[in-house]
Scaffold this motif. Structure first.
Motif, PDB file in Angstrom:
ATOM      1  N   ARG A   1       0.898  -1.013   0.002  1.00  0.00           N
ATOM      2  CA  ARG A   1      -0.009  -0.024   0.064  1.00  0.00           C
ATOM      3  C   ARG A   1       0.650   1.154  -0.206  1.00  0.00           C
ATOM      4  NH1 ARG A   1      -4.120   0.156   4.636  1.00  0.00           N
ATOM      5  NH2 ARG A   1      -5.292   1.634   3.144  1.00  0.00           N
ATOM      6  N   TYR A   2       2.083   1.148   0.604  1.00  0.00           N
ATOM      7  CA  TYR A   2       2.858   2.417   0.684  1.00  0.00           C
ATOM      8  C   TYR A   2       4.344   2.282  -0.072  1.00  0.00           C
ATOM      9  CZ  TYR A   2      -0.412   2.452   4.227  1.00  0.00           C
ATOM     10  OH  TYR A   2      -1.902   2.324   5.410  1.00  0.00           O
ATOM     11  N   PRO A   3       4.388   2.197  -1.300  1.00  0.00           N
ATOM     12  CA  PRO A   3       5.528   1.787  -2.069  1.00  0.00           C
ATOM     13  C   PRO A   3       6.684   3.152  -2.043  1.00  0.00           C
ATOM     14  CG  PRO A   3       3.702   2.275  -3.770  1.00  0.00           C
ATOM     15  CD  PRO A   3       3.056   2.244  -2.318  1.00  0.00           C
ATOM     16  N   GLU A   4       6.045   4.260  -1.531  1.00  0.00           N
ATOM     17  CA  GLU A   4       6.869   5.539  -1.337  1.00  0.00           C
ATOM     18  C   GLU A   4       7.777   5.318  -0.111  1.00  0.00           C
ATOM     19  OE1 GLU A   4       3.127   6.471   0.516  1.00  0.00           O
ATOM     20  OE2 GLU A   4       3.504   5.532  -1.538  1.00  0.00           O
ATOM     21  N   LYS A   5       6.891   4.535   1.079  1.00  0.00           N
ATOM     22  CA  LYS A   5       7.564   4.705   2.092  1.00  0.00           C
ATOM     23  C   LYS A   5       8.514   3.423   2.622  1.00  0.00           C
ATOM     24  CE  LYS A   5       3.595   7.090   4.564  1.00  0.00           C
ATOM     25  NZ  LYS A   5       2.491   6.702   5.648  1.00  0.00           N
ATOM     26  N   SER A   6       8.070   2.539   1.456  1.00  0.00           N
ATOM     27  CA  SER A   6       8.875   0.959   1.534  1.00  0.00           C
ATOM     28  C   SER A   6      10.172   1.022   2.061  1.00  0.00           C
ATOM     29  CB  SER A   6       8.512   0.387   0.438  1.00  0.00           C
ATOM     30  OG  SER A   6       9.069  -0.978   0.378  1.00  0.00           O
ATOM     31  N   PRO A   7      11.208   1.749   1.117  1.00  0.00           N
ATOM     32  CA  PRO A   7      12.514   1.841   1.505  1.00  0.00           C
ATOM     33  C   PRO A   7      12.975   1.951   3.175  1.00  0.00           C
ATOM     34  CG  PRO A   7      12.168   2.994  -0.710  1.00  0.00           C
ATOM     35  CD  PRO A   7      10.740   2.794   0.230  1.00  0.00           C
ATOM     36  N   ALA A   8      12.113   3.044   3.650  1.00  0.00           N
ATOM     37  CA  ALA A   8      12.442   3.516   5.071  1.00  0.00           C
ATOM     38  C   ALA A   8      11.905   2.440   5.683  1.00  0.00           C
ATOM     39  CB  ALA A   8      11.722   4.735   5.531  1.00  0.00           C
ATOM     40  N   LEU A   9      10.669   1.846   5.573  1.00  0.00           N
ATOM     41  CA  LEU A   9      10.105   0.563   6.385  1.00  0.00           C
ATOM     42  C   LEU A   9      10.994  -0.557   6.377  1.00  0.00           C
ATOM     43  CD1 LEU A   9       6.502   1.214   5.375  1.00  0.00           C
ATOM     44  CD2 LEU A   9       7.361   2.041   7.459  1.00  0.00           C
ATOM     45  N   GLU A  10      11.319  -0.848   5.093  1.00  0.00           N
ATOM     46  CA  GLU A  10      12.231  -2.133   4.923  1.00  0.00           C
ATOM     47  C   GLU A  10      13.678  -1.926   5.699  1.00  0.00           C
ATOM     48  OE1 GLU A  10      10.951  -4.327   0.842  1.00  0.00           O
ATOM     49  OE2 GLU A  10      12.649  -2.925   0.972  1.00  0.00           O
TER      50      GLU A  10
END
Length: 965
Positions: free
Chosen positions: A575-584
């Motif tokens: 749902r949040y591809p733009e946040k994914s790098p930080a979340l991963e």
């Protein structure tokens, strides 16, 4: 070939002198052949107790359609093959010409074959035996070897025996790896002795006969003793088998389960006394018999009626009945009475039957017939909240009851007024007969020993009985089982523990226990991945995942954690591809921590599993079926296997893989979904969960271990609910999770019903009050004496609980525990006694606490638990906060291997007062260290023994030796 036990080897080297039953002469019985345990079972679904405690099990191939993996059992399977008869039900019977038939076996309806015909040998080899060999059988039991004698002239007998011998040797030459057992076959044994693995003989001391039935009834069968002359003649032939041919002998005698365990044990001991391996069974060989060991079933058949929702985990059979039986050590086989009931005799397969049908069965007649058949076979039945059908006079008379009046004249009182110990458990009953099943003790109650434990009487002295128990089982009727309160709150009126134990006459067994490891209550922590990307009430509004990393996982390095993420919230395809790098990045930091085990919370987080799996998309009010991920159509493969694969490839460090899948939403996946976790090699957890509190302490709010699925998989429940329940769906109060401490305490006393499972979501980090409550729970847990584990380790114990088997040796009373795997604790009561360490194996020690006597087993050991009335002398493990992998007592101490996830604390008992004890330890490749013990407690003043405690600073290093001078 099975390796004989030490006892078998020793027994093969000696001869014993026995006094033959019914005679004065003493006979020397040679036991030069090894004694192998052989069981016989001619029904479907071979009981695991036979597979795990016998060397060989003879099965009927037409019923045993699925062969268990060889590694999954101790026993080798032998296929039953009739060489002298063909029953019309055999698949190959139509291929047998009538010219080959000598006559009919009237007892079984089989055709007796002219085995001397030259066509019979290739027919048997190619059309009967070869298909069984190709199916996977490597053991074969050849029966009906003397049937030809009924019709063939004696002058032709040599030709019959020669033909049968040729079949045996021909098959052995064709398949040298095949093992063959003969049922008698004495006439041609000299020709085939080198080709067979043993001889079986029926009816040495006990056999059976047909008894004409009453008018309109089929003939019955009954056990009868064998005439002494016949016994002596057979005995002489069997001695020759063991001494001349060095072949093991098994004797089958017929004493049905309905005759009672004592009668069966006496029959088995009589055969053992003359040097042969016994097997005592019923006439149809469709019940669990008794040999050198008595198989003690840990299975309870629970009859219930499913509802339209279909998910077993929320039905009362699982919520109310299962937790009680599981605490008592029994696994549950659920049977929905809307389906066809078993046609065979279940004696020996089950410890008893529980009927829980408050709303009645949809088809009463088949249920009543089934229950009568099981009662006649000796099974005990416990009825809860009624019979489930309207019993007729014949059924009531069978259990010592009679119909009671439907008219009542007030006042209604209990007589006697003092309540029995079976009622008043959580709520006291009120005297009334509203909707009470109208039954009372019948005129034959005294003869049948049926007794009432809750009798009601009206002004005219008419009686009704609410709780009855007899040798057949017991019944507890509505409204004296549960008290229904406001808003669905319930309490037990009936004491379910006492009632089920006594009604089913359950023996005192070593109870497999999943709550305790090495004498301490287990502690786990698992975190569901919900709201990992949500913002927390902290300066700068960090992600909840970051707060959990900083304030929980790094703050409590001394505890193992099982942590999951929802791929649809964290990954680039979510749902949040733009946040994914930080979340991963945060997820990778979490998964790199040494105290974190990897878990998945699926890809789309289904909230309603039945709808998701059915392809439905219509929301439930404000809640979607699953997370609304753009372009995603629900797929079990993608949600389960795909999310695990995502974590393993993108988030996991090189040395870790996902171990667990934590069910999200309503936690009601299908059997296909649960089976998928098993297929990809991960454990599954969530669902169920106790919610007891001081305000609502009833055991009706407890939790089962999980639910079995039709495909053989098992859904493991979290024993206590998460913070979502304690905070009213996270609507407040946000500090509500602190009440989980109440649940943990209630589940500890007076019975230890669960371990301590700290269980919350990432969204608890979004609210300061919620996170403070989580930390309060942590603080409480750290003050307890526990053994911390990962959730995968707990789940493995629950799965092992379903497989553990028990058997008791009839000669010395020692217990054998099979298939315990990672489950390393059994609980025994005081009446059972103490483990005798000298006669036991795979046993490290014990610990007495108010909840019971917990006995510690050793991982990977063949467990033999021998009881003793008094404690054994010498050093033993009392408790530790790690898992026992090796323990061997020595003259002045023990060698040991105890590993844990936290710095180890080890307490040993049985040390003599004044002794100096030293623990030398060190893991592989590390320098040896020394830990000196300090006095912990005085264990027994009379025995002058004490407990010594050792504290190690390192983890995973409790390997070495203990010496006490």
């Amino acid at each position: 070939m099975s390796v004989p036990s030490l006892w078998t080897v020793l027994a093969s080297l000696v001869s014993v002198i026995v006094l033959l039953s019914g005679g004065d002469a003493r006979a020397e019985v040679a036991t030069s052949a090894p004694r192998l345990r052989t069981a016989f079972y001619y029904a479907a679904n071979v009981p695991p107790e036979l597979l795990n405690h016998y060397d060989r099990v003879v099965v009927e191939p037409e019923y045993a359609t699925a062969l268990p993996p060889r590694a999954a059992s101790r026993a080798e399977l032998f296929a039953y093959v009739s060489l002298g008869e063909v029953h019309p039900t055999r698949a190959y019977s139509k291929q047998v010409p009538t010219a080959w038939v000598l006559g009919k076996n009237g007892e079984y309806g089989a055709d007796i074959i002219d085995a001397a015909r030259p066509e019979w040998r290739p027919f048997v080899l190619d059309r009967i035996l070869e298909p069984l060999y190709q199916k996977g059988y490597r053991g074969f039991f050849f029966d009906t070897l003397e049937s030809y004698k009924r019709f063939a002239p004696p002058s032709t007998w040599p030709r019959h025996t020669a033909s049968l011998a040729a079949i045996v040797t021909g098959f052995a030459q064709r398949h040298p790896d095949a093992k063959i057992l003969l049922n008698r076959g004495f006439e041609f044994l000299p020709q085939v002795a080198t080709s067979v693995a043993g001889v079986v003989a029926e009816s040495l001391f006990n056999t059976w006969e047909l008894v004409p039935g009453r008018e309109g009834q089929a003939p019955a069968q009954r056990a009868v003793p064998v005439a002494k002359a016949q016994s002596d003649a057979l005995l002489a032939k069997l001695r020759e088998v063991t001494t001349r041919y060095r072949l093991p002998v098994t004797v089958i005698d017929y004493v049905p389960a309905s005759a009672g365990a004592d009668a069966r044990k006496a029959a088995a001991k009589k055969i053992l006394a003359v040097g042969f391996a016994p097997y005592i069974t019923g006439f149809n060989v469709d019940e669990v018999g008794l040999g050198e060991v008595e198989s003690i079933s840990r299975r309870i058949l629970l009859l219930h009626k499913g509802d339209d929702q279909g998910y077993l985990g929320v039905q009362d059979a699982n919520v109310l009945i299962a937790p009680v039986l599981e605490w008592m050590g029994y696994r549950i086989d659920y049977m929905d009475v809307r389906r066809a009931l078993p046609a065979n005799n279940l004696a020996g397969q089950y410890a008893g039957i529980v009927v829980f049908l408050p709303e009645g069965a949809p088809n009463e007649a088949p249920l009543e017939r089934f229950l009568i058949r099981q009662l006649d076979a000796g099974m005990k039945i416990a009825f809860m909240e009624g019979f489930g059908f309207s019993p007729n006079e014949r059924f009531l008379r069978r259990i010592g009851l009679a119909a009671a009046s439907v008219e009542v004249k007030a006042p209604m009182v209990f007589n006697p007024p003092a309540l029995s110990p079976y009622v008043g458990f959580e709520a006291k009953p009120r005297a009334h007969v509203r909707e009470l099943t109208p039954v009372t003790l019948g005129p034959n109650a005294e003869a049948l020993k049926t007794k009432s434990f809750l009798r009601l009487e009206d002004a005219t002295k008419r009686t009704w009985d609410g709780v009855v128990i007899g040798p057949w089982g017991g019944a507890a009727f509505f409204p004296y089982v549960l008290q229904e309160g406001l808003e669905g709150e319930r309490r037990w009126i009936l004491d379910p523990f006492r009632f089920l134990h006594d009604a089913l006459d359950l023996p005192s067994i070593p109870v497999p226990d999943v709550t305790t490891e090495s004498g301490r209550r287990e502690l786990t922590v698992h975190i569901d991945g919900d709201a990992f990307p949500s913002l927390a009430e902290r300066h700068g509004y960090p992600y909840a995942g970051q707060v959990v990393l900083d304030e929980i996982l790094r703050a409590y390095p001394q505890l193992p954690h099982t942590v999951s993420v929802v791929e649809g919230e964290v990954g680039p395809a979510g749902r949040y591809p733009e946040k994914s790098p930080a979340l991963e990045r945060i997820a990778r930091e979490i998964f790199r921590l040494p105290n974190v085990e990897l878990a998945s919370h699926t890809y789309s987080h289904p909230f309603f599993w039945a709808d998701a799996e059915a392809g439905k998309t219509e929301p439930h009010g404000l809640e979607p079926v699953h997370l609304p991920i753009p372009g995603y159509k629900f797929s079990l493969q993608r949600d389960i296997a795909g999310s695990v694969d995502y974590i393993n490839k993108r988030l996991a460090p090189p040395d870790k893989k996902v171990k667990v899948l934590l069910w999200p939403g309503d936690c009601s996946p299908s059997g296909r979904a649960v089976g998928m976790t098993q297929d990809i090699g991960v454990f599954n957890v969530n669902g169920g969960g106790a919610t007891r509190s001081r305000e609502t302490p009833s055991l009706t709010r407890g939790s089962a271990m999980g639910v079995p699925e039709d495909n053989g998989s098992f859904q493991v429940f979290a024993p206590v609910e998460n913070e979502n329940v304690y905070t009213n769906d996270f609507l407040g109060p946000y500090y509500g999770y602190r009440r989980a401490i109440e649940t943990f305490e209630l589940n500890e006393s007076p019975r230890r019903l669960s371990h301590i499972p700290i269980y919350f979501h990432f969204y608890s980090a979004t609210k300061t009050a919620a996170l403070s409550a989580v930390k309060e729970v942590y603080a409480w847990a750290l003050r307890q004496e526990t053994t911390p584990l990962y959730m995968s380790e707990y789940a493995a114990k629950v799965l092992a609980f379903q497989k553990v088997t028990l058997a008791r040796r009839i000669e010395d009373g020692a217990w054998e525990i099979g298939q315990n795997g990672p489950l390393r604790t059994v609980r025994v009561d005081e009446q059972w006694g103490f483990p005798d360490f000298e006669r036991s194996s795979g046993v490290a020690g014990l610990r007495d606490v108010p909840q019971g006597r917990y006995v510690h087993l050793v991982s990977g050991e063949k467990v033999v638990l021998a009881p003793s009335a008094t404690p054994s002398r010498g050093v033993f493990l009392e408790h530790a906060n790690g898992q026992i992998h090796y323990w061997a007592r020595e003259a002045k101490g023990a060698r040991l291997r105890i590993r844990g996830h936290v710095p180890l604390s080890i307490t040993v008992g049985g040390v003599q007062r004044g002794a100096n004890c030293v623990l030398r330890y060190g893991g592989a490749g590390s320098a040896s260290r020394v830990a000196k013990g300090v006095l912990a407690t005085v264990r027994s003043a009379s025995a002058q023994t004490v407990s010594i405690m050792f504290t190690l600073k390192e983890t995973d290093t409790g390997e070495g030796s203990l010496e006490c001078q």
